[in-house]
Design a protein around this motif. Structure first.
Motif, PDB file in Angstrom:
ATOM      1  N   ASP A   1       2.990   6.318   0.454  1.00 38.97           N
ATOM      2  CA  ASP A   1       2.003   5.365   0.969  1.00 38.97           C
ATOM      3  C   ASP A   1       2.695   4.111   1.519  1.00 38.97           C
ATOM      4  O   ASP A   1       2.257   3.539   2.521  1.00 38.97           O
ATOM      5  CB  ASP A   1       1.017   4.972  -0.132  1.00 38.97           C
ATOM      6  CG  ASP A   1       0.099   6.115  -0.519  1.00 38.97           C
ATOM      7  OD1 ASP A   1      -0.048   7.052   0.284  1.00 38.97           O
ATOM      8  OD2 ASP A   1      -0.474   6.064  -1.630  1.00 38.97           O
ATOM      9  N   VAL A   2       3.776   3.686   0.846  1.00 33.56           N
ATOM     10  CA  VAL A   2       4.539   2.533   1.335  1.00 33.56           C
ATOM     11  C   VAL A   2       5.108   2.818   2.718  1.00 33.56           C
ATOM     12  O   VAL A   2       5.015   1.995   3.638  1.00 33.56           O
ATOM     13  CB  VAL A   2       5.681   2.180   0.352  1.00 33.56           C
ATOM     14  CG1 VAL A   2       6.595   1.118   0.948  1.00 33.56           C
ATOM     15  CG2 VAL A   2       5.117   1.693  -0.976  1.00 33.56           C
ATOM     16  N   VAL A   3       5.697   4.010   2.887  1.00 36.86           N
ATOM     17  CA  VAL A   3       6.282   4.397   4.181  1.00 36.86           C
ATOM     18  C   VAL A   3       5.204   4.468   5.256  1.00 36.86           C
ATOM     19  O   VAL A   3       5.404   3.978   6.387  1.00 36.86           O
ATOM     20  CB  VAL A   3       7.025   5.742   4.054  1.00 36.86           C
ATOM     21  CG1 VAL A   3       7.417   6.281   5.429  1.00 36.86           C
ATOM     22  CG2 VAL A   3       8.262   5.583   3.175  1.00 36.86           C
TER      23      VAL A   3
ATOM     24  N   HIS B   1       1.409  -6.575  -3.130  1.00 41.61           N
ATOM     25  CA  HIS B   1       0.351  -7.582  -3.267  1.00 41.61           C
ATOM     26  C   HIS B   1      -0.965  -7.045  -2.721  1.00 41.61           C
ATOM     27  O   HIS B   1      -2.029  -7.248  -3.332  1.00 41.61           O
ATOM     28  CB  HIS B   1       0.759  -8.857  -2.534  1.00 41.61           C
ATOM     29  CG  HIS B   1      -0.257  -9.958  -2.625  1.00 41.61           C
ATOM     30  ND1 HIS B   1      -0.601 -10.555  -3.821  1.00 41.61           N
ATOM     31  CD2 HIS B   1      -1.028 -10.561  -1.668  1.00 41.61           C
ATOM     32  CE1 HIS B   1      -1.526 -11.471  -3.605  1.00 41.61           C
ATOM     33  NE2 HIS B   1      -1.804 -11.499  -2.311  1.00 41.61           N
ATOM     34  N   GLN B   2      -0.921  -6.327  -1.592  1.00 43.07           N
ATOM     35  CA  GLN B   2      -2.141  -5.756  -1.020  1.00 43.07           C
ATOM     36  C   GLN B   2      -2.730  -4.690  -1.935  1.00 43.07           C
ATOM     37  O   GLN B   2      -3.953  -4.602  -2.079  1.00 43.07           O
ATOM     38  CB  GLN B   2      -1.838  -5.172   0.365  1.00 43.07           C
ATOM     39  CG  GLN B   2      -1.555  -6.213   1.432  1.00 43.07           C
ATOM     40  CD  GLN B   2      -1.366  -5.592   2.800  1.00 43.07           C
ATOM     41  OE1 GLN B   2      -1.369  -4.372   2.968  1.00 43.07           O
ATOM     42  NE2 GLN B   2      -1.180  -6.441   3.811  1.00 43.07           N
ATOM     43  N   ARG B   3      -1.881  -3.872  -2.553  1.00 42.04           N
ATOM     44  CA  ARG B   3      -2.374  -2.843  -3.478  1.00 42.04           C
ATOM     45  C   ARG B   3      -3.052  -3.486  -4.682  1.00 42.04           C
ATOM     46  O   ARG B   3      -4.105  -3.018  -5.146  1.00 42.04           O
ATOM     47  CB  ARG B   3      -1.210  -1.960  -3.943  1.00 42.04           C
ATOM     48  CG  ARG B   3      -0.785  -0.908  -2.959  1.00 42.04           C
ATOM     49  CD  ARG B   3      -1.771   0.249  -2.899  1.00 42.04           C
ATOM     50  NE  ARG B   3      -1.848   0.971  -4.145  1.00 42.04           N
ATOM     51  CZ  ARG B   3      -1.198   2.102  -4.401  1.00 42.04           C
ATOM     52  NH1 ARG B   3      -0.421   2.636  -3.482  1.00 42.04           N
ATOM     53  NH2 ARG B   3      -1.329   2.719  -5.562  1.00 42.04           N
TER      54      ARG B   3
ATOM     55  N   GLY C   1       9.395  -6.047   3.148  1.00 45.04           N
ATOM     56  CA  GLY C   1       7.933  -6.084   3.167  1.00 45.04           C
ATOM     57  C   GLY C   1       7.278  -5.433   1.964  1.00 45.04           C
ATOM     58  O   GLY C   1       6.049  -5.369   1.877  1.00 45.04           O
ATOM     59  N   LEU C   2       8.099  -4.935   1.008  1.00 46.40           N
ATOM     60  CA  LEU C   2       7.552  -4.227  -0.137  1.00 46.40           C
ATOM     61  C   LEU C   2       6.657  -5.120  -0.993  1.00 46.40           C
ATOM     62  O   LEU C   2       5.624  -4.687  -1.495  1.00 46.40           O
ATOM     63  CB  LEU C   2       8.686  -3.650  -0.985  1.00 46.40           C
ATOM     64  CG  LEU C   2       8.261  -2.709  -2.125  1.00 46.40           C
ATOM     65  CD1 LEU C   2       7.524  -1.497  -1.569  1.00 46.40           C
ATOM     66  CD2 LEU C   2       9.492  -2.266  -2.927  1.00 46.40           C
ATOM     67  N   MET C   3       7.044  -6.371  -1.153  1.00 43.87           N
ATOM     68  CA  MET C   3       6.247  -7.295  -1.954  1.00 43.87           C
ATOM     69  C   MET C   3       4.874  -7.530  -1.320  1.00 43.87           C
ATOM     70  O   MET C   3       3.871  -7.685  -2.021  1.00 43.87           O
ATOM     71  CB  MET C   3       6.982  -8.616  -2.137  1.00 43.87           C
ATOM     72  CG  MET C   3       8.265  -8.495  -2.939  1.00 43.87           C
ATOM     73  SD  MET C   3       7.987  -7.789  -4.592  1.00 43.87           S
ATOM     74  CE  MET C   3       6.946  -9.057  -5.324  1.00 43.87           C
TER      75      MET C   3
ATOM     76  N   VAL D   1      13.828   4.618   0.440  1.00 40.30           N
ATOM     77  CA  VAL D   1      12.850   3.731  -0.209  1.00 40.30           C
ATOM     78  C   VAL D   1      12.777   4.030  -1.702  1.00 40.30           C
ATOM     79  O   VAL D   1      12.674   3.116  -2.532  1.00 40.30           O
ATOM     80  CB  VAL D   1      11.459   3.881   0.449  1.00 40.30           C
ATOM     81  CG1 VAL D   1      10.393   3.152  -0.370  1.00 40.30           C
ATOM     82  CG2 VAL D   1      11.484   3.346   1.868  1.00 40.30           C
ATOM     83  N   GLY D   2      12.858   5.312  -2.068  1.00 41.05           N
ATOM     84  CA  GLY D   2      12.795   5.691  -3.472  1.00 41.05           C
ATOM     85  C   GLY D   2      13.953   5.168  -4.295  1.00 41.05           C
ATOM     86  O   GLY D   2      13.853   5.082  -5.524  1.00 41.05           O
TER      87      GLY D   2
END
Length: 454
Positions: A246-248, A346-348, A340-342, A272-273
């Protein structure tokens, strides 16, 4: 059996109404019945036609599913055959791969499944094939096929088929405002629709109580063959892969306005993992329960080196994206996404930062005398069922901002949209109400008030 008996009753009603229409035409002039009663005969014909069409139903596969053969993916098929042989199951009918992170053994339900055992199909996502080692793939497959060695599955397959048959009726779709004659023509169809919806609700309620235990039983099958540690590792890794996938996908959407594409999203998913580990609160509570049910995860029991033949082969069969006019490498994309992971996390967290409690008192008004069920919709998506006599309390989490609650049913119910705005980290109680428009014979379901829960 209850559903079949009910269907026969409706077929009998349709045939009786058709005979009644024939009687009016045959003996016209010998009775005082008006010719307008022919509408009953036409309604019976329509009901029989819809039932006959539903008999031909067959669930369609998603367009993203691609069938593969043994020679295309021998390493995967070797594990599939090992699992089915050990569980003494018949060979799988078809194997499909999909681009996302899923795994499921499924059937395409047909009415003959009520009498004969259905053919099983397997779908497994490239998200799993390109990230998991062979032991984890094996554990996932033992769980999925483990459902089919349970005694409960034989009954649930028939129930599932009945549910799919019920939902195949055109009448369950939206019915727009029509003339009086058109509404009378659909009376039999609407009655059968309400019957199927009522029956599906009973199925869902009973199955929801059974489904959790069936998941646990399938977990136990996997543990028997691969061990608790390996299965726990596979369960947690699958949850992390789904989250990172979902992040990707979120990152790819951010690049769409610039027409930039990634040359290998599964290699990017691997990168990413390496740095993205979702916290416990971002994982499904059911996944956490299933892992903890099997005991504490023993990291000292994990293998030092895993066999990854399935993963290596999956990476080789990914279509090349080297011809893209505007692209970036998987490594560059993963490094950019790290920053941009943070924002994504935050959106999740925001998406579940507000608790809504949607409530209707039991038997709030004298009417209706007979209960009716309808769907409660939040921003156009179904979040639960409502009813007039029993009342209800639905608890759902949502994001801060503006939202709309409405209600939906095939006929007899309209809904005035209830618009409201909520703030982060607060809980709200929404009181529902309804009123009868006697002239039109319909109920209006609406939100009456919203208050902050202290």
């Amino acid at each position: 059996m209850m559903y079949i008996v009910g269907c026969f009753c409706f077929v009998f009603l349709a045939i009786a109404s058709i005979w009644f229409g024939y009687y009016i035409i045959r003996d016209y002039g010998e009775h005082d019945l008006p010719i307008q009663f022919m509408i009953l005969s036409l309604a019976g014909c329509w009901l029989l036609w819809e039932i006959a069409k539903a008999f031909r139903f067959r669930a369609k596969l998603p367009s993203k599913f691609r069938s593969i053969e043994t020679h295309e993916y021998p390493t995967l098929f070797a594990i599939i055959n090992e699992v089915t042989d050990n569980l003494h199951l018949s060979p799988i009918e078809r194997v499909y791969i999909s681009p996302d992170a899923i795994a499921a053994v499924f059937i395409q339900p047909q009415l003959r499944n009520l009498l004969f055992e259905p053919k099983r199909n397997l779908v497994i996502g490239m998200g799993f094939l390109t990230q998991m080692d062979d032991d984890e793939i094996r554990a996932v497959l033992y769980h999925e096929f483990g459902h089919y060695v349970q005694a409960e599955m034989k009954s649930s397959l028939s129930v599932y088929t009945v549910g799919q048959f019920s939902q195949s009726f055109v009448s369950i779709k939206d019915i727009k405002k029509e003339s009086t004659w058109q509404q009378q023509l659909k009376v039999q169809l609407l009655l059968f629709t309400y019957y199927t919806i009522w029956f599906c609700n009973r199925i869902n309620k009973a199955y929801s109580q059974l489904a959790k235990q069936m998941e646990y039983d399938a977990d136990d099958v996997a543990v028997k063959y691969v061990g608790a540690v390996t299965f726990q590792r596979a369960l947690l890794h699958a949850a992390c892969i789904r989250y990172n996938y979902d992040v990707v996908q979120w990152g790819l959407k951010q690049l769409q306005p610039q027409n930039i594409q990634v040359d290998n999203i599964y290699l990017a998913l691997h990168f990413v993992g390496n740095y993205s580990r979702p916290s416990r609160r971002l994982l499904s509570s059911e996944v956490v329960k299933r892992v903890e049910r099997l005991g504490k995860l023993r990291y000292d029991k994990l293998p030092l080196q895993s066999v990854c033949k399935v993963r290596e082969y999956a990476m080789q069969i990914i279509p090349s994206q080297s011809n893209l006019t505007s692209s970036c490498s998987a490594y560059q994309f993963a490094q950019w996404l790290r920053e941009g992971l943070m924002i994504y996390m935050h959106q999740r967290e925001l998406s579940t930062a507000v608790l809504l409690e949607i409530h209707l008192d039991k038997k709030k008004h004298k009417l209706p005398w007979f209960d009716a069920t309808y769907k409660i919709m939040l921003d156009g998506k179904e979040i639960g069922s409502g009813n007039f006599i029993k009342g209800y309390t639905l608890k759902r989490r949502t994001s801060p901002g503006k939202h709309v609650i409405t209600a939906y049913a095939p006929s007899g119910i309209i809904s005035t949209p209830f618009e409201f705005e909520v703030e982060q980290d607060k809980s709200y109680h929404i009181e529902m109400d309804y009123k009868l428009h006697a002239k039109d014979g319909i109920y209006d379901v609406y939100g009456m008030s919203i208050i902050i829960i202290e």
